[in-house]
Every structure is written in structure tokens, then in C-alpha cells.
Design an enzyme around this catalytic site. Sequence first.
Site, mmCIF file in Angstrom:
data_model
loop_
_atom_site.group_PDB
_atom_site.id
_atom_site.type_symbol
_atom_site.label_atom_id
_atom_site.label_comp_id
_atom_site.label_asym_id
_atom_site.label_seq_id
_atom_site.Cartn_x
_atom_site.Cartn_y
_atom_site.Cartn_z
ATOM 1 N N PHE A 250 -4.800 -13.923 33.884
ATOM 2 C CA PHE A 250 -3.630 -14.008 33.015
ATOM 3 C C PHE A 250 -3.838 -13.335 31.654
ATOM 4 O O PHE A 250 -3.054 -13.555 30.739
ATOM 5 C CB PHE A 250 -3.188 -15.469 32.834
ATOM 6 C CG PHE A 250 -2.568 -16.040 34.086
ATOM 7 C CD1 PHE A 250 -1.197 -16.058 34.249
ATOM 8 C CD2 PHE A 250 -3.361 -16.526 35.107
ATOM 9 C CE1 PHE A 250 -0.636 -16.556 35.408
ATOM 10 C CE2 PHE A 250 -2.810 -17.019 36.276
ATOM 11 C CZ PHE A 250 -1.440 -17.038 36.423
ATOM 12 N N CYS A 261 8.804 -21.321 37.263
ATOM 13 C CA CYS A 261 7.897 -22.372 36.773
ATOM 14 C C CYS A 261 7.572 -22.264 35.287
ATOM 15 O O CYS A 261 7.792 -23.221 34.546
ATOM 16 C CB CYS A 261 6.596 -22.358 37.581
ATOM 17 S SG CYS A 261 6.783 -22.994 39.254
#
Length: 431
Positions: A250, A261
Site C-alpha cells: 500500500f 470498503c
Amino acid sequence: MVAKVERRVAVFGAGYIGLVTGACLAELGHRVAIRDIDPEKVRLLRAGDLPIYEPGLGDMITRNKERLTFTLDLGEALKDAEIAYVCVDTPPSASGDADLSRVWSVVTSLEGAAHLKAVVVKSTVPVGTGSRLRAVLDAAGLGHVGYVANPEFTAEGTAVRDFMQPDRVVVGAADEDTARLVTDLHDGVDGPVVVMDVRSAEMVKLASNALLATKISFINEIATLCEKTGADVQEVAHAVGLDHRLGPHFLRPGIGWGGSCFPKDSEALRQLANNTGYHLQLLSAVIEVNNLQKRRAIQKLKDELGTLVGARVALLGLTFKPGTDDMREAPSAVLAGRLLAEGAEVHCWDPMARPAETDPWMFTTRHANPELAVEDADAAIIVTEWPQLKDVDWTRAASLMRRPVLFDGRNLLDPAAMRAAGFTYLSVGRP
């Protein structure tokens, strides 16, 4: 695969989570009935078609068709079921809190199902929801039925693998017998089961997604600083990610996160904190950075073109990430909306997205391939890092454009190669 003990499971909700949960439980050897209230969705599933795109899911459902049932009927779903899974969506409400109306609808419909042994909530819910649901079950004469918070950690595009080979399975239960029942249900899953109390399990999902979102917003802030100082964020992120305490996951700069989400869970966690009188300052900044990141892309085009009034701009990729057809909270919607508001003409390409004929998409033009999308364009933006974009003949694409300006919002392509192809090439955090 044959379970040590075959269980009968009712799954409520045939969306991403419900379908993946049901199919994977069938793969583990259990008999599963998946119930949904959408007749068309159930019709498609009975016909062997999927209402969503998820790699590997269709094959798994076909492989386990003898153990899977799709139904609109509550009684059929609950017949002989020992465990009921709640996998319905919990979108944000007008107040910013999670809308639990679908969860309540499922749980209240279980009244009279005295043969159940456990109710398992996989839907993402605020911390404390389990206590309220426990009270509803008790009032319905289901005090003997165990309650479990079993949050999902599946990512679209890898959902089947995430279920079958998870980093962890979280089981939040108030008693050991119920925890053991749901733990044993996952026998055959290649990953550890972590048992805890219900409230902690409810917090895990929100905290996990908030931390992942924080990493993305952090590297996007560093990318902006790299642009101002001449550093290369790709090199920075690579070196930072080699630190075993941090890891590379990430730390990819881009135009921000979207999907079903991260936006919903981040806002839900912030609202949960607000409801307690506590302000999550870090998370608020994370959300603000993400919101601004999309708008910075538009500003880059304005800086390059001078004005967007009358400009033709191509959006390459619409889904919130590759490998899915999901348009929920996709950055492309913000980009399209802002471009139209600035007076631009918007053309689009995506291999899978089917955006609804609503604002902003009703005012855009769709094309069958990237070359057609960029023809006569003044600029293009890579919004989703579809692998097909690596195979585009970019020299030819540049010759088709009125002004070969490309903003690579995912740092997908090589800057030197794109400049050699004739582009004014812009990216995120790279010189």
C-alpha cells in the site's frame, strides 16, 4: 474437499461477501443455501451466471453446485440450517453512521428458527452492534443461539484466495462453544484463527482498513512533496518498503483510494469516534488527503492546458481498481464530475465497467478501446491500472491526439518511453 463435520449454513446476501463466503464454505465441504431478495440476482445464479465479476468464483460455484442452493425463500434458506451468516451491505446513512437496516431485517427474520446454533455477522458494523443484536435474538426466543462477529478481509479481485488463504480469520464470540463451532467451520482454510470478544472483533475490520488507507494517503502526501523537491516517490517508496517494520504494501502513490470498503469504513470509524466525543485527527487528515488527491489531478491538467473549457479529456479506466467491475466510490466518478464542471468533454474506456446512466456518466462518451477514447483528445488520464494499457501503441496514440498530454494517475508507464512516444507525460511524485 470434505469437511470433518458437514454443517448446513444459510447465507443472507448474494453480494461480493455473501457469494464468496457461501462458495468457499461449500468448497470446504458444507451445504450452503444463499438467500437474496433480488429475483434477478437469484435467477442469474440459478442459471449458472454471476451478477458480479470475481476471478475464480464462478468455477468454485460450478464445482460445488451440489452443495449450493440459491433462493428467494426464507424458509428454504433456513431449513435445517445450523448457522446463519449475515452478509448484507451496510452503507452510510444520512447521519454518517452505518445503515444497519438490512442487518436488522435479516436478524429479525430469524425468529422461530430455534434449530439454529449460531448467527454470524460478516457485514461491517459499528462496535457495539453485537450487543444490540444479542438483545434482539434473546427477545425473539433465540437466547440459546450463539452470536459471532466474523469480519471479512477480502479484497475484490482476490476474494476467493483471501477467504481460503487468509492472513487471519477473526472470530469474536462471548462463549467458547460458539467460538469453537465457527472455528471448526473454517477447517481446511490455510490461515490462523484468532478468537476474541465481540467488540474487539468488530473493531478489527475498521481499524485494519483505516490503517491501510493511512499508508496510501501518507505516500500520496510524500509524492506531492517529491514533486516540489525533485525527488522520485517511486524510489522513496521502494526504499521505505524494504524496512521490515513498514513493508511495501500500500505504498503506491496514485489518485487515491476508492471502492466499497476504504471510504465507507474510514468514515464509519470516524463517525464512531465522533459519537463517543472523540475526534480522530489522524484519520480525518487521511480522508482529506484522499479527497484532495483526485482534485489535484484536475489541477495538473489545468496547469498544462491553461483551461479545460472546451477541452476533450479521455479517462482510461473507470473501476476503482483493476480485476473488478465495481464502480463504488471509484475516483473516476469524481474526475468525470470535475471535468464536466470545468467545461470539458469527457470520453471514457474501461474493459469491464458498466456505469449507471446517471450523473456524471450520462454526460460522457464510452469507447471500445483506449485508442478510440484518446482520438482528438487534448489530454488523457490513466485512472485504473488495467494491464491492457501497457500494450497500447502509445506512439500511435500520441499521433491521434490533438494535444498529447497524458497524466498517469497510477504511475503505470515508463516516463522516458512515454516522452519518447511524443507525450507531455505527467505522473504522481516523479520528476
